[in-house]
Design a protein around this motif. Sequence first.
Motif, PDB file in Angstrom:
ATOM      1  N   HIS A  87      16.990   4.062  10.297  1.00  0.00           N
ATOM      2  CA  HIS A  87      15.898   4.933   9.983  1.00  0.00           C
ATOM      3  C   HIS A  87      15.583   4.423   8.299  1.00  0.00           C
ATOM      4  CE1 HIS A  87      14.340   8.543   7.746  1.00  0.00           C
ATOM      5  NE2 HIS A  87      13.729   8.780   9.287  1.00  0.00           N
ATOM      6  N   ARG A  88      14.200   4.618   8.287  1.00  0.00           N
ATOM      7  CA  ARG A  88      13.514   4.268   6.858  1.00  0.00           C
ATOM      8  C   ARG A  88      12.664   5.755   6.558  1.00  0.00           C
ATOM      9  NH1 ARG A  88      16.581   1.049   6.803  1.00  0.00           N
ATOM     10  NH2 ARG A  88      16.805  -0.890   6.388  1.00  0.00           N
ATOM     11  N   THR A  89      12.785   6.097   5.213  1.00  0.00           N
ATOM     12  CA  THR A  89      11.842   7.024   4.735  1.00  0.00           C
ATOM     13  C   THR A  89      10.952   6.360   3.548  1.00  0.00           C
ATOM     14  OG1 THR A  89      13.477   8.987   5.007  1.00  0.00           O
ATOM     15  CG2 THR A  89      11.628   9.281   3.658  1.00  0.00           C
ATOM     16  N   PHE A  90       9.773   6.559   3.844  1.00  0.00           N
ATOM     17  CA  PHE A  90       8.700   6.108   2.698  1.00  0.00           C
ATOM     18  C   PHE A  90       8.047   7.178   1.974  1.00  0.00           C
ATOM     19  CE2 PHE A  90       8.503   3.463   6.515  1.00  0.00           C
ATOM     20  CZ  PHE A  90       9.150   2.414   5.930  1.00  0.00           C
ATOM     21  N   ARG A  91       8.202   7.089   0.683  1.00  0.00           N
ATOM     22  CA  ARG A  91       7.628   8.242  -0.175  1.00  0.00           C
ATOM     23  C   ARG A  91       6.053   7.978  -0.509  1.00  0.00           C
ATOM     24  NH1 ARG A  91       9.068  13.607  -2.656  1.00  0.00           N
ATOM     25  NH2 ARG A  91       7.037  13.591  -3.875  1.00  0.00           N
ATOM     26  N   TRP A  92       5.345   8.824  -0.491  1.00  0.00           N
ATOM     27  CA  TRP A  92       3.888   8.460  -0.717  1.00  0.00           C
ATOM     28  C   TRP A  92       3.632   9.342  -2.145  1.00  0.00           C
ATOM     29  CZ3 TRP A  92      -0.963  11.745   0.315  1.00  0.00           C
ATOM     30  CH2 TRP A  92      -2.231  11.107   0.072  1.00  0.00           C
ATOM     31  N   GLU A  93       2.960   8.641  -2.926  1.00  0.00           N
ATOM     32  CA  GLU A  93       2.794   9.287  -4.151  1.00  0.00           C
ATOM     33  C   GLU A  93       1.118   9.236  -4.181  1.00  0.00           C
ATOM     34  OE1 GLU A  93       4.885  10.420  -6.244  1.00  0.00           O
ATOM     35  OE2 GLU A  93       6.701   8.998  -5.324  1.00  0.00           O
ATOM     36  N   PRO A  94       0.537  10.724  -3.787  1.00  0.00           N
ATOM     37  CA  PRO A  94      -0.809  10.773  -3.661  1.00  0.00           C
ATOM     38  C   PRO A  94      -1.412  10.720  -4.972  1.00  0.00           C
ATOM     39  CG  PRO A  94       0.180  12.733  -3.404  1.00  0.00           C
ATOM     40  CD  PRO A  94       1.225  11.947  -3.375  1.00  0.00           C
ATOM     41  N   ASP A  95      -2.747  10.298  -5.122  1.00  0.00           N
ATOM     42  CA  ASP A  95      -3.524  10.272  -6.338  1.00  0.00           C
ATOM     43  C   ASP A  95      -4.211  11.820  -6.462  1.00  0.00           C
ATOM     44  OD1 ASP A  95      -5.445  10.157  -8.281  1.00  0.00           O
ATOM     45  OD2 ASP A  95      -6.380   8.532  -7.491  1.00  0.00           O
ATOM     46  N   THR A  96      -3.433  12.477  -7.573  1.00  0.00           N
ATOM     47  CA  THR A  96      -3.828  14.055  -7.608  1.00  0.00           C
ATOM     48  C   THR A  96      -5.129  14.200  -8.277  1.00  0.00           C
ATOM     49  OG1 THR A  96      -2.368  13.774  -9.491  1.00  0.00           O
ATOM     50  CG2 THR A  96      -1.269  14.935  -7.532  1.00  0.00           C
ATOM     51  N   THR A  97      -5.651  13.247  -8.699  1.00  0.00           N
ATOM     52  CA  THR A  97      -6.868  13.412  -9.277  1.00  0.00           C
ATOM     53  C   THR A  97      -7.970  13.369  -8.425  1.00  0.00           C
ATOM     54  OG1 THR A  97      -7.255  10.907  -9.627  1.00  0.00           O
ATOM     55  CG2 THR A  97      -6.419  12.106 -11.563  1.00  0.00           C
ATOM     56  N   GLU A  98      -7.891  12.722  -6.942  1.00  0.00           N
ATOM     57  CA  GLU A  98      -8.880  12.902  -6.029  1.00  0.00           C
ATOM     58  C   GLU A  98      -8.554  14.276  -5.370  1.00  0.00           C
ATOM     59  OE1 GLU A  98     -10.044   9.889  -3.015  1.00  0.00           O
ATOM     60  OE2 GLU A  98      -8.755   8.751  -4.480  1.00  0.00           O
ATOM     61  N   ALA A  99      -9.488  15.091  -5.294  1.00  0.00           N
ATOM     62  CA  ALA A  99      -9.145  16.538  -4.759  1.00  0.00           C
ATOM     63  C   ALA A  99      -9.534  16.801  -3.271  1.00  0.00           C
ATOM     64  CB  ALA A  99     -10.189  17.623  -5.452  1.00  0.00           C
ATOM     65  N   SER A 100     -10.361  15.827  -2.586  1.00  0.00           N
ATOM     66  CA  SER A 100     -10.675  16.159  -1.411  1.00  0.00           C
ATOM     67  C   SER A 100     -10.020  15.132  -0.519  1.00  0.00           C
ATOM     68  CB  SER A 100     -12.166  15.881  -1.294  1.00  0.00           C
ATOM     69  OG  SER A 100     -12.441  14.583  -1.575  1.00  0.00           O
ATOM     70  N   GLY A 101     -10.141  15.461   0.846  1.00  0.00           N
ATOM     71  CA  GLY A 101      -9.673  14.586   1.844  1.00  0.00           C
ATOM     72  C   GLY A 101      -8.395  14.408   1.967  1.00  0.00           C
ATOM     73  N   ILE A 102      -7.307  15.290   1.572  1.00  0.00           N
ATOM     74  CA  ILE A 102      -6.069  14.948   1.223  1.00  0.00           C
ATOM     75  C   ILE A 102      -5.356  14.405   2.546  1.00  0.00           C
ATOM     76  CG2 ILE A 102      -5.069  17.331   1.562  1.00  0.00           C
ATOM     77  CD1 ILE A 102      -3.729  14.821  -0.855  1.00  0.00           C
ATOM     78  N   GLN A 103      -5.872  15.084   3.889  1.00  0.00           N
ATOM     79  CA  GLN A 103      -5.068  14.986   5.009  1.00  0.00           C
ATOM     80  C   GLN A 103      -5.642  13.478   5.608  1.00  0.00           C
ATOM     81  OE1 GLN A 103      -5.298  18.018   8.026  1.00  0.00           O
ATOM     82  NE2 GLN A 103      -3.454  18.758   7.198  1.00  0.00           N
ATOM     83  N   ALA A 104      -6.826  13.205   5.252  1.00  0.00           N
ATOM     84  CA  ALA A 104      -7.202  11.663   5.742  1.00  0.00           C
ATOM     85  C   ALA A 104      -6.583  10.682   4.922  1.00  0.00           C
ATOM     86  CB  ALA A 104      -8.812  11.719   5.458  1.00  0.00           C
ATOM     87  N   ARG A 105      -6.521  10.898   3.552  1.00  0.00           N
ATOM     88  CA  ARG A 105      -5.539  10.116   2.803  1.00  0.00           C
ATOM     89  C   ARG A 105      -4.438   9.670   3.124  1.00  0.00           C
ATOM     90  NH1 ARG A 105      -5.505  11.141  -2.739  1.00  0.00           N
ATOM     91  NH2 ARG A 105      -6.460  13.282  -2.352  1.00  0.00           N
ATOM     92  N   ALA A 106      -3.733  11.130   3.521  1.00  0.00           N
ATOM     93  CA  ALA A 106      -2.267  11.031   3.793  1.00  0.00           C
ATOM     94  C   ALA A 106      -1.939  10.216   5.107  1.00  0.00           C
ATOM     95  CB  ALA A 106      -1.789  12.368   3.831  1.00  0.00           C
ATOM     96  N   ARG A 107      -3.056  10.434   6.157  1.00  0.00           N
ATOM     97  CA  ARG A 107      -2.887   9.612   7.261  1.00  0.00           C
ATOM     98  C   ARG A 107      -3.047   8.076   7.243  1.00  0.00           C
ATOM     99  NH1 ARG A 107      -6.910   7.609  10.763  1.00  0.00           N
ATOM    100  NH2 ARG A 107      -6.059   7.575  12.892  1.00  0.00           N
ATOM    101  N   ARG A 108      -4.152   7.818   6.349  1.00  0.00           N
ATOM    102  CA  ARG A 108      -4.346   6.224   6.143  1.00  0.00           C
ATOM    103  C   ARG A 108      -3.095   5.749   5.342  1.00  0.00           C
ATOM    104  NH1 ARG A 108      -8.357   2.371   5.367  1.00  0.00           N
ATOM    105  NH2 ARG A 108      -7.591   1.117   4.064  1.00  0.00           N
ATOM    106  N   ALA A 109      -2.569   6.237   4.476  1.00  0.00           N
ATOM    107  CA  ALA A 109      -1.379   5.899   3.582  1.00  0.00           C
ATOM    108  C   ALA A 109      -0.038   5.862   4.742  1.00  0.00           C
ATOM    109  CB  ALA A 109      -1.113   6.801   2.707  1.00  0.00           C
ATOM    110  N   ARG A 110      -0.062   6.966   5.345  1.00  0.00           N
ATOM    111  CA  ARG A 110       1.172   6.866   6.333  1.00  0.00           C
ATOM    112  C   ARG A 110       1.075   5.484   7.213  1.00  0.00           C
ATOM    113  NH1 ARG A 110       0.407  11.993   7.878  1.00  0.00           N
ATOM    114  NH2 ARG A 110      -0.905  11.771   9.879  1.00  0.00           N
ATOM    115  N   TYR A 111      -0.111   5.173   7.891  1.00  0.00           N
ATOM    116  CA  TYR A 111      -0.372   4.241   8.808  1.00  0.00           C
ATOM    117  C   TYR A 111      -0.034   2.673   8.158  1.00  0.00           C
ATOM    118  CZ  TYR A 111      -1.462   6.574  13.012  1.00  0.00           C
ATOM    119  OH  TYR A 111      -1.525   7.316  14.185  1.00  0.00           O
ATOM    120  N   ASP A 112      -0.599   2.670   6.799  1.00  0.00           N
ATOM    121  CA  ASP A 112      -0.309   1.558   5.978  1.00  0.00           C
ATOM    122  C   ASP A 112       0.989   1.489   5.773  1.00  0.00           C
ATOM    123  OD1 ASP A 112      -3.110   0.789   5.802  1.00  0.00           O
ATOM    124  OD2 ASP A 112      -3.372   1.819   3.869  1.00  0.00           O
TER     125      ASP A 112
END
Length: 435
Positions: A87-112
């Motif tokens: 098992h591996r866990t990856f931690r994503w550090e979102p860019d908090t200055t970007e207010a919109s589209g958090i779900q889409a950004r999280a999804r893209r980061a997840r697949y990447d």
Amino acid sequence: MTDTHSPLPESVWERCFAPLTGYPRLAVAVSGGPDSMALLHLLRCWTESRGDSAEITVLTVDHGLRPESASEAAVVADIAGEMGFTHRTFRWEPDTTEASGIQARARRARYDLMARYCHEAGIPALLTAHHLDDQAETLLMRLARGSGLDGLAAIPSRGDWAGIAIHRPLLDVPKARLIATVAAAGLPYAKDPSNTDSRFERARLRKEQAALQALGLTPEALALAAKRLSRARAALDEAAAEFMASAVRLSCAGSAEVDGVRLRDAPDEIALRTLQRLVAMTGGRQEPVRLAKFETLLDDLRADHAAARTLGGCRIVAGSGKLQIARELRRDGIAELILQPGERALWDNRFVVSLADTAESPVTVRALGEAGARDLADRTPWLNDIPRFARFSLPSCWRNQALVSISCEGLEPDAVRADDTFNARFVHLWDEVGS
Ligand SMILES: Nc1ncnc2c1ncn2[C@@H]1O[C@H](COP(=O)(O)OP(=O)(O)OP(=O)(O)O)[C@@H](O)[C@H]1O
């Protein structure tokens, strides 16, 4: 699958997993929610039932968006460990200055993140737990947006992300069955509050379930429509792949050359798919590009108005009866990475770069750039076979500020090969497109 509330029987999951036979290694995306925990459980049943099954690695992305996310990832890690899976866990550090589209950004980061790991670990395919209700909701959301055939065919059972095959074996299975499966297996699962948060489109749609069902818009009926549309999408994709096999020359250096006359004469749908596909393959999967932009490009090509332009991370140049497409080297550049001896990594979503463990020290991988390309033009013959602008974004390998290699698998060794421990392989689909 008429009984939608009982655990999935062996005969059904065996059929779901049949396309996975033959993979030596598989990764599975498990968030800790009921759907992906059910997938994990069924995968364990499947591997136990087969002597020669694939080696499984379980991947979790902790988006850090909720306080419980780290402990949920830890639960998945424990359960995967008990099942004997890595098992591996990856931690994503979102860019908090970007207010919109958090779900889409999280999804893209997840697949990447997951695709990157798969490349590093030599895992060719990733499984996700999308199910029938996801499919139905996606169709409805796309209808609301006025999507065309591709959008309405909704979630594909087999896709691709940066050269990693994505399989969705449970796409025909209703969510209720997955919940029954995970409950019968006695596995814990997490509840994601965003599933019921009305700020999100999917959650709003779920609240209208009863009204939709009263109109006959059941998940089963919607998913069936999506399945039928996906047959049409697959047929068009196949026709486009056939067209590409004869009208496109794809270089191991990651650029593409299209026969301009044939592209102009091709049916719109085939020409558009070809352009979309080539931009996605060569452009390093930048931001998604709207179909309207490809339609404009095609109109301009047909009207001979197609000057050089950029689209989806690519530069596209028409002239002398051909269209050349390659990754654009933007002013903000392409991210570098440091490669240790014995390491393999995905660079710019286009090349798997590796350094043999016999290498004397780490190297930096970066885009060759304009000066580097000029310097090498006379010394590396294959460079002359690719457009001038495509040379700038080639992977190049540096040590102590000195260029030591621009080796691309499938091409003649380069003139700078001061170091032959470096290799770069373009990740996209040789067999589908003539090379
Ligand atoms: N945090 C996560 N870590 C690992 N896998 C995840 C995570 N979130 C979602 N997944 C995987 O993706 C599947 C679909 O989840 P969800 O519908 O939330 O994702 P999505 O990526 O938004 O879907 P889509 O790809 O259709 O946009 C899950 O069943 C699981 O397999």
